[in-house]
Design a protein around this motif. Structure first.
Motif, PDB file in Angstrom:
ATOM      1  N   PRO A   1       0.820  -1.209   0.000  1.00  0.00           N
ATOM      2  CA  PRO A   1       0.000   0.000   0.000  1.00  0.00           C
ATOM      3  C   PRO A   1       0.857   1.263   0.000  1.00  0.00           C
ATOM      4  O   PRO A   1       1.987   1.264   0.475  1.00  0.00           O
ATOM      5  CB  PRO A   1      -0.774  -0.094   1.322  1.00  0.00           C
ATOM      6  N   GLY A   2       0.266   2.330  -0.523  1.00  0.00           N
ATOM      7  CA  GLY A   2       0.863   3.643  -0.349  1.00  0.00           C
ATOM      8  C   GLY A   2       0.327   4.274   0.921  1.00  0.00           C
ATOM      9  O   GLY A   2       0.973   5.101   1.555  1.00  0.00           O
ATOM     10  N   PHE A   3      -0.881   3.850   1.301  1.00  0.00           N
ATOM     11  CA  PHE A   3      -1.566   4.384   2.475  1.00  0.00           C
ATOM     12  C   PHE A   3      -2.463   3.286   3.028  1.00  0.00           C
ATOM     13  O   PHE A   3      -3.153   2.601   2.275  1.00  0.00           O
ATOM     14  CB  PHE A   3      -2.409   5.598   2.071  1.00  0.00           C
TER      15      PHE A   3
ATOM     16  N   ARG B   1      -2.408   3.222  -3.961  1.00  0.00           N
ATOM     17  CA  ARG B   1      -2.894   1.976  -3.362  1.00  0.00           C
ATOM     18  C   ARG B   1      -3.273   2.227  -1.906  1.00  0.00           C
ATOM     19  O   ARG B   1      -2.419   2.508  -1.073  1.00  0.00           O
ATOM     20  CB  ARG B   1      -1.838   0.882  -3.463  1.00  0.00           C
ATOM     21  N   VAL B   2      -4.573   2.116  -1.626  1.00  0.00           N
ATOM     22  CA  VAL B   2      -5.105   2.315  -0.279  1.00  0.00           C
ATOM     23  C   VAL B   2      -5.605   0.975   0.228  1.00  0.00           C
ATOM     24  O   VAL B   2      -6.286   0.242  -0.486  1.00  0.00           O
ATOM     25  CB  VAL B   2      -6.239   3.367  -0.277  1.00  0.00           C
TER      26      VAL B   2
ATOM     27  N   PRO C   1       6.041  -0.299   6.946  1.00  0.00           N
ATOM     28  CA  PRO C   1       6.959   0.525   6.156  1.00  0.00           C
ATOM     29  C   PRO C   1       6.272   1.472   5.162  1.00  0.00           C
ATOM     30  O   PRO C   1       6.929   2.043   4.304  1.00  0.00           O
ATOM     31  CB  PRO C   1       7.831  -0.504   5.430  1.00  0.00           C
ATOM     32  N   TRP C   2       4.959   1.632   5.229  1.00  0.00           N
ATOM     33  CA  TRP C   2       4.239   2.575   4.380  1.00  0.00           C
ATOM     34  C   TRP C   2       3.429   3.490   5.281  1.00  0.00           C
ATOM     35  O   TRP C   2       3.275   3.236   6.479  1.00  0.00           O
ATOM     36  CB  TRP C   2       3.344   1.849   3.373  1.00  0.00           C
ATOM     37  N   GLU C   3       2.915   4.556   4.727  1.00  0.00           N
ATOM     38  CA  GLU C   3       2.120   5.501   5.514  1.00  0.00           C
ATOM     39  C   GLU C   3       0.838   4.824   5.990  1.00  0.00           C
ATOM     40  O   GLU C   3       0.159   4.149   5.215  1.00  0.00           O
ATOM     41  CB  GLU C   3       1.789   6.729   4.670  1.00  0.00           C
ATOM     42  N   ALA C   4       0.527   5.004   7.258  1.00  0.00           N
ATOM     43  CA  ALA C   4      -0.680   4.379   7.811  1.00  0.00           C
ATOM     44  C   ALA C   4      -1.300   5.286   8.867  1.00  0.00           C
ATOM     45  O   ALA C   4      -0.602   6.029   9.540  1.00  0.00           O
ATOM     46  CB  ALA C   4      -0.352   3.020   8.411  1.00  0.00           C
ATOM     47  N   ARG C   5      -2.609   5.167   8.982  1.00  0.00           N
ATOM     48  CA  ARG C   5      -3.347   5.850  10.041  1.00  0.00           C
ATOM     49  C   ARG C   5      -4.036   4.781  10.868  1.00  0.00           C
ATOM     50  O   ARG C   5      -4.552   3.804  10.344  1.00  0.00           O
ATOM     51  CB  ARG C   5      -4.414   6.778   9.462  1.00  0.00           C
TER      52      ARG C   5
ATOM     53  N   ARG D   1      -7.528   9.556  -1.671  1.00  0.00           N
ATOM     54  CA  ARG D   1      -6.226   9.005  -2.046  1.00  0.00           C
ATOM     55  C   ARG D   1      -6.345   7.781  -2.945  1.00  0.00           C
ATOM     56  O   ARG D   1      -5.461   7.504  -3.756  1.00  0.00           O
ATOM     57  CB  ARG D   1      -5.425   8.704  -0.791  1.00  0.00           C
ATOM     58  N   ALA D   2      -7.446   7.039  -2.816  1.00  0.00           N
ATOM     59  CA  ALA D   2      -7.644   5.832  -3.619  1.00  0.00           C
ATOM     60  C   ALA D   2      -7.761   6.146  -5.108  1.00  0.00           C
ATOM     61  O   ALA D   2      -7.592   5.259  -5.937  1.00  0.00           O
ATOM     62  CB  ALA D   2      -8.874   5.062  -3.150  1.00  0.00           C
ATOM     63  N   GLY D   3      -7.982   7.395  -5.455  1.00  0.00           N
ATOM     64  CA  GLY D   3      -8.042   7.773  -6.854  1.00  0.00           C
ATOM     65  C   GLY D   3      -6.693   7.724  -7.547  1.00  0.00           C
ATOM     66  O   GLY D   3      -6.619   7.638  -8.766  1.00  0.00           O
TER      67      GLY D   3
END
Length: 143
Positions: free
Chosen positions: A36-38, A86-87, A51-55, A81-83
């Motif tokens: 994922p990117g997020f 990778r979410v 290792p990726w951006e997460a909330r 962001r999904a537009g």
């Protein structure tokens, strides 16, 4: 769209707009392939670092988000962001909380709230959104 999920891969849900999001269980291994990117982690306790951006959205098992205003904000950010990236949504088992979040995302994407649970069950996991109060939360998400 930019770097998004590959359609047809495990856990990937295509929303009516064409956005692709992935749901998964955190108890299982990270699926092979793209990362994922997020990510949005839906757990009662702080998740381990990735290792990726997460909330982290505090969301106890079989319950609802602890802070509904924060949930609306995080889900809105994830939908945006999904537009282009990778979410991923993930909870312990990848069904109840993840399915509920995906159904709310479907509402943001234009699926009528009263049909969003059915949409996610048909296109993601037939057991998604496990409790009556999770179904009710989705029905009233747009209110």
């Amino acid at each position: 769209m930019g770097e998004t999920w590959e359609p047809g891969r495990a856990g990937v849900l295509r929303l009516p707009s064409g956005r692709l999001v992935r749901g998964r269980a955190l108890r299982g291994p990270v699926p092979a392939g793209a990362t994922p990117g997020f990510a949005v982690h839906l757990l009662g306790r702080r998740p381990p670092d990735v290792p990726w951006e997460a909330r982290w959205l505090r969301w106890p098992d079989f319950r609802l988000p602890a802070d509904r205003a924060e949930a609306r904000e995080v889900l809105g950010e994830a939908w945006e962001r999904a537009g282009a990236e990778r979410v991923e949504f993930a909870c312990g088992g990848g069904r109840g909380r993840t399915g509920t979040a995906l159904a709310c995302l479907a509402v943001l994407d234009g699926v009528p709230a009263e049909r969003a649970v059915e949409f996610v069950r048909r296109h993601y996991d037939c057991h998604a959104v496990e409790t009556p109060w999770q179904r009710r939360y989705v029905r009233h998400f747009a209110d």
